[in-house]
Design a protein around this motif. Structure first.
Motif, PDB file in Angstrom:
ATOM      1  N   THR A 125       0.832  -1.202   0.000  1.00 15.29           N
ATOM      2  CA  THR A 125       0.000   0.000   0.000  1.00 15.29           C
ATOM      3  C   THR A 125       0.871   1.260   0.000  1.00 15.29           C
ATOM      4  OG1 THR A 125      -1.649  -1.218   1.244  1.00 15.29           O
ATOM      5  CG2 THR A 125      -1.912   1.154   1.193  1.00 15.29           C
ATOM      6  N   SER A 126       1.953   1.220   0.772  1.00 15.13           N
ATOM      7  CA  SER A 126       2.858   2.380   0.822  1.00 15.13           C
ATOM      8  C   SER A 126       3.469   2.620  -0.554  1.00 15.13           C
ATOM      9  CB  SER A 126       3.964   2.144   1.851  1.00 15.13           C
ATOM     10  OG  SER A 126       3.410   1.859   3.096  1.00 15.13           O
ATOM     11  N   ILE A 127       3.913   1.523  -1.192  1.00 15.23           N
ATOM     12  CA  ILE A 127       4.499   1.653  -2.536  1.00 15.23           C
ATOM     13  C   ILE A 127       3.447   2.195  -3.511  1.00 15.23           C
ATOM     14  CG2 ILE A 127       5.482   0.361  -4.494  1.00 15.23           C
ATOM     15  CD1 ILE A 127       6.718  -1.544  -2.406  1.00 15.23           C
ATOM     16  N   TYR A 128       2.223   1.722  -3.366  1.00 10.20           N
ATOM     17  CA  TYR A 128       1.129   2.180  -4.234  1.00 10.20           C
ATOM     18  C   TYR A 128       0.921   3.688  -4.088  1.00 10.20           C
ATOM     19  CZ  TYR A 128      -3.629   2.772  -6.006  1.00 10.20           C
ATOM     20  OH  TYR A 128      -4.737   3.208  -6.686  1.00 10.20           O
ATOM     21  N   MET A 129       0.896   4.148  -2.837  1.00  6.16           N
ATOM     22  CA  MET A 129       0.676   5.584  -2.579  1.00  6.16           C
ATOM     23  C   MET A 129       1.775   6.422  -3.236  1.00  6.16           C
ATOM     24  SD  MET A 129      -2.010   6.001  -0.554  1.00  6.16           S
ATOM     25  CE  MET A 129      -1.774   7.442   0.445  1.00  6.16           C
ATOM     26  N   VAL A 130       3.025   6.000  -3.042  1.00  3.75           N
ATOM     27  CA  VAL A 130       4.156   6.751  -3.600  1.00  3.75           C
ATOM     28  C   VAL A 130       4.090   6.729  -5.132  1.00  3.75           C
ATOM     29  CG1 VAL A 130       6.673   6.771  -3.831  1.00  3.75           C
ATOM     30  CG2 VAL A 130       5.630   6.343  -1.596  1.00  3.75           C
ATOM     31  N   SER A 131       3.796   5.528  -5.686  1.00  4.19           N
ATOM     32  CA  SER A 131       3.775   5.406  -7.150  1.00  4.19           C
ATOM     33  C   SER A 131       2.611   6.181  -7.763  1.00  4.19           C
ATOM     34  CB  SER A 131       3.735   3.935  -7.570  1.00  4.19           C
ATOM     35  OG  SER A 131       2.603   3.322  -7.043  1.00  4.19           O
ATOM     36  N   MET A 132       1.504   6.283  -7.040  1.00  6.67           N
ATOM     37  CA  MET A 132       0.388   7.100  -7.537  1.00  6.67           C
ATOM     38  C   MET A 132       0.796   8.566  -7.580  1.00  6.67           C
ATOM     39  SD  MET A 132      -2.302   5.529  -8.557  1.00  6.67           S
ATOM     40  CE  MET A 132      -3.763   6.495  -8.380  1.00  6.67           C
ATOM     41  N   GLY A 153       0.283  -0.533 -10.577  1.00  7.58           N
ATOM     42  CA  GLY A 153      -0.242  -1.870 -10.864  1.00  7.58           C
ATOM     43  C   GLY A 153       0.589  -2.944 -10.187  1.00  7.58           C
ATOM     44  N   LEU A 154       1.905  -2.777 -10.250  1.00  7.15           N
ATOM     45  CA  LEU A 154       2.785  -3.769  -9.614  1.00  7.15           C
ATOM     46  C   LEU A 154       2.599  -3.761  -8.098  1.00  7.15           C
ATOM     47  CD1 LEU A 154       6.048  -3.288 -11.739  1.00  7.15           C
ATOM     48  CD2 LEU A 154       4.425  -5.187 -11.834  1.00  7.15           C
ATOM     49  N   ALA A 155       2.346  -2.561  -7.550  1.00  6.82           N
ATOM     50  CA  ALA A 155       2.109  -2.481  -6.095  1.00  6.82           C
ATOM     51  C   ALA A 155       0.844  -3.247  -5.716  1.00  6.82           C
ATOM     52  CB  ALA A 155       1.992  -1.017  -5.672  1.00  6.82           C
ATOM     53  N   ILE A 156      -0.184  -3.162  -6.542  1.00  5.17           N
ATOM     54  CA  ILE A 156      -1.422  -3.911  -6.272  1.00  5.17           C
ATOM     55  C   ILE A 156      -1.175  -5.421  -6.427  1.00  5.17           C
ATOM     56  CG2 ILE A 156      -3.813  -4.318  -7.042  1.00  5.17           C
ATOM     57  CD1 ILE A 156      -3.413  -1.710  -5.506  1.00  5.17           C
ATOM     58  N   TRP A 182      -0.191 -11.014  -4.168  1.00  2.00           N
ATOM     59  CA  TRP A 182       0.862 -11.936  -3.740  1.00  2.00           C
ATOM     60  C   TRP A 182       0.767 -12.182  -2.228  1.00  2.00           C
ATOM     61  CZ3 TRP A 182       5.108 -10.713  -0.465  1.00  2.00           C
ATOM     62  CH2 TRP A 182       6.044 -11.726  -0.334  1.00  2.00           C
ATOM     63  N   ALA A 183       0.505 -11.116  -1.475  1.00  2.00           N
ATOM     64  CA  ALA A 183       0.400 -11.251  -0.005  1.00  2.00           C
ATOM     65  C   ALA A 183      -0.746 -12.201   0.360  1.00  2.00           C
ATOM     66  CB  ALA A 183       0.176  -9.880   0.633  1.00  2.00           C
TER      67      ALA A 183
END
Lengths: 67, 209
Positions: free
Chosen positions: B91-98, B123-126, B131-132
């Motif tokens: 989620t953190s990676i998603y926020m930064v990438s957004m 997309g990769l963050a999601i 994967w989790a």
């Protein structure tokens, strides 16, 4: 499948959490098995039998069997 | 002797279900606004960060419950802790990438490589969340909880794939508007919530996702 889990637990004055701890499963699992909502796998059924010191067939009976 | 599952420890704060519901409502509002064309482009991308940000209190709330021994929704277990940690990282990676995606979208004359990279990253963050969930299924030692998670995932998959298929054909026939494909992932997460309710009705426990 019917089971005598609740009765056996009551005889030993164990809570669902006590039994769950001994079986290394969640309290939800014990609750679901006890209420007949979930039938445990064979390994878990053996573990339950070991905890109570009984045979599997002394705890679990097929649907419609006399208790 | 306690007879049922109700012996919950006291846990402060809102439940994960509350934050999950807030996320669902936020996504529903955004979906509605996007479908009607009220918001689009960069504004939509920026607003998409709001429901995702709600994952932070949801994960904190779930962690409090795991640490306190669990209740009807979250069982005590190392697999769940690892799952929550992985979702928090994704989620953190998603926020930064957004944020990066919005920045690139607003910046003129960006090289194609950076456009592709910034569009791939969220997309990769999601995928990290998917994967989790997969790892949780593999690592969860409690067979009942594992069954609930699998059941939840299958219900979510059925809902998302069915909706995507129907919508696709309707879109081809120009009956409905075009939807960006990531909305099917959003719907899949909504499906997880529906799966949790189904678990509760059928088995008396919500599940662990």
């Amino acid at each position: 499948m019917n089971n005598r889990l609740k009765v056996l637990r009551a005889e030993r004055d164990w809570s669902q959490q006590d039994l769950a701890d001994q079986l290394d499963v969640s309290r939800q699992s014990v609750n679901a098995i006890e209420k007949g909502r979930y039938d445990p796998s064979l390994p878990l059924a053996f573990k339950i039998a070991d905890v109570f010191g009984l045979a599997i067939e002394d705890i679990f009976q097929r649907e419609g069997a006399e208790q | 002797m306690t007879d049922a599952i109700e012996e919950k420890p006291e846990v402060a704060g809102r439940s994960p279900a509350f934050w999950g519901a807030m996320m669902g409502i936020s996504y529903a509002c955004l979906g509605g606004l996007a479908a009607t064309g009220a918001i689009e482009g960069v504004a939509l991308l920026m607003l998409m960060m709001v429901p995702t940000a709600l994952m932070i209190p949801a994960i904190k709330s779930a962690n409090r419950r795991v640490d306190s021994g669990g209740n009807a929704c979250f069982a005590k277990g190392e697999a769940q802790k690892r799952y929550l940690k992985r979702v928090a990282i994704s989620t953190s990676i998603y926020m930064v990438s957004m944020g990066a995606l919005v920045f690139v979208a607003k910046t003129p004359d960006v090289a194609f490589f950076w456009v592709v990279l910034s569009a791939l990253a969220p997309g990769l963050a999601i995928l990290g969340v998917f994967w989790a969930i997969g790892r949780l299924i593999v690592e969860e030692q409690d067979e009942f909880l594992r069954m609930l998670i699998i059941r939840q995932s299958l219900i979510a998959t059925a809902i998302a794939l069915s909706a995507a298929t129907i919508w696709g054909f309707l879109e081809s026939a120009d009956v409905v508007i075009h939807l960006d494909a990531y909305w099917w992932a959003v719907l899949w997460f909504v499906g997880l919530a529906i799966g949790a309710v189904s678990n509760r009705v059928e088995y008396g426990a919500w599940g662990a996702v």
